[in-house]
Enzyme design. Structure first.
Site, mmCIF file in Angstrom:
data_model
loop_
_atom_site.group_PDB
_atom_site.id
_atom_site.type_symbol
_atom_site.label_atom_id
_atom_site.label_comp_id
_atom_site.label_asym_id
_atom_site.label_seq_id
_atom_site.Cartn_x
_atom_site.Cartn_y
_atom_site.Cartn_z
ATOM 1 N N HIS A 100 1.001 -1.067 0.069
ATOM 2 C CA HIS A 100 -0.132 -0.149 0.024
ATOM 3 C C HIS A 100 0.588 1.067 0.011
ATOM 4 O O HIS A 100 2.290 1.158 0.537
ATOM 5 C CB HIS A 100 -1.080 0.105 0.743
ATOM 6 C CG HIS A 100 0.255 -0.533 2.647
ATOM 7 N ND1 HIS A 100 0.402 -1.756 2.485
ATOM 8 C CD2 HIS A 100 0.109 0.496 3.904
ATOM 9 C CE1 HIS A 100 0.911 -1.657 4.135
ATOM 10 N NE2 HIS A 100 0.615 -0.048 4.310
ATOM 11 N N HIS A 102 1.052 5.300 1.129
ATOM 12 C CA HIS A 102 0.013 6.280 2.436
ATOM 13 C C HIS A 102 1.027 7.810 1.356
ATOM 14 O O HIS A 102 1.488 7.813 1.306
ATOM 15 C CB HIS A 102 1.182 5.779 3.254
ATOM 16 C CG HIS A 102 1.312 4.947 4.571
ATOM 17 N ND1 HIS A 102 0.060 4.857 5.824
ATOM 18 C CD2 HIS A 102 1.825 3.823 4.671
ATOM 19 C CE1 HIS A 102 0.555 4.402 6.259
ATOM 20 N NE2 HIS A 102 0.871 3.403 5.775
#
Ligand code: 5GP
Ligand code: ZN
Length: 142
Positions: A100, A102
């Protein structure tokens, strides 16, 4: 992956506050909201970390980041900057093993985000730097 929290969010088995979704990615608020609007951009394909992306997946995921970053910034005039971080491995603060990115909007020096950057300028001579670079170059793929 059955017991992956982000796969569950992608499959809507766990609710999330989603700001963008397409065939390749889902972008939703990080539950911790380090700063208001803190968003995770997550590939729908379960890949553990940056080392697991092929070029095609990387293109499909990372090309969307500027568009999402601009939308977050445009949503609030108090946002004056943004840190984009991508943690790989526990040592690098990765806690969810589904890759992922951020996006952390920044509001002031005193908001709830910080990073420490060491400074080792000048501690290694040019020869050592070149040897370090050459080792990396040997492993670059076309
Ligand atoms: P990492 O530490 O792996 O870079 O980031 C994982 C992030 O996932 C953390 O910032 C954490 O707050 C967030 N997170 C963990 N569980 C959930 C969840 O169930 N929902 C959402 N929206 N974020 C989560
Ligand atoms: Zn997953």
């Amino acid at each position: 992956m059955d017991d992956c929290i982000f796969c569950k969010i992608i499959n809507n088995e766990i609710p999330s506050t989603t700001i963008y979704e397409d065939d390749d990615i889902k972008a939703f608020f990080d539950i911790s909201q380090v700063t208001p609007g803190h968003t995770l951009v997550v590939p729908k394909k379960h890949v553990q970390d940056i080392f697991a992306y092929d070029e095609d997946l990387a293109e499909r995921v990372f090309k969307k980041v500027p568009m999402i970053a601009r939308a977050i910034k445009a949503s609030n005039p108090d946002i004056i900057g943004m840190n984009i971080c991508q943690n790989n491995g526990e040592i690098a603060y990765q806690s969810v093993m589904h890759s992922h990115i951020h996006l952390v909007p920044r509001y002031s020096k005193d908001d709830d985000f910080s990073m420490h950057w060491g400074d080792n300028t000048g501690l290694v001579d040019n020869e050592q730097l070149q040897a370090r670079a050459d080792k990396i170059k040997q492993h670059l793929e076309d």
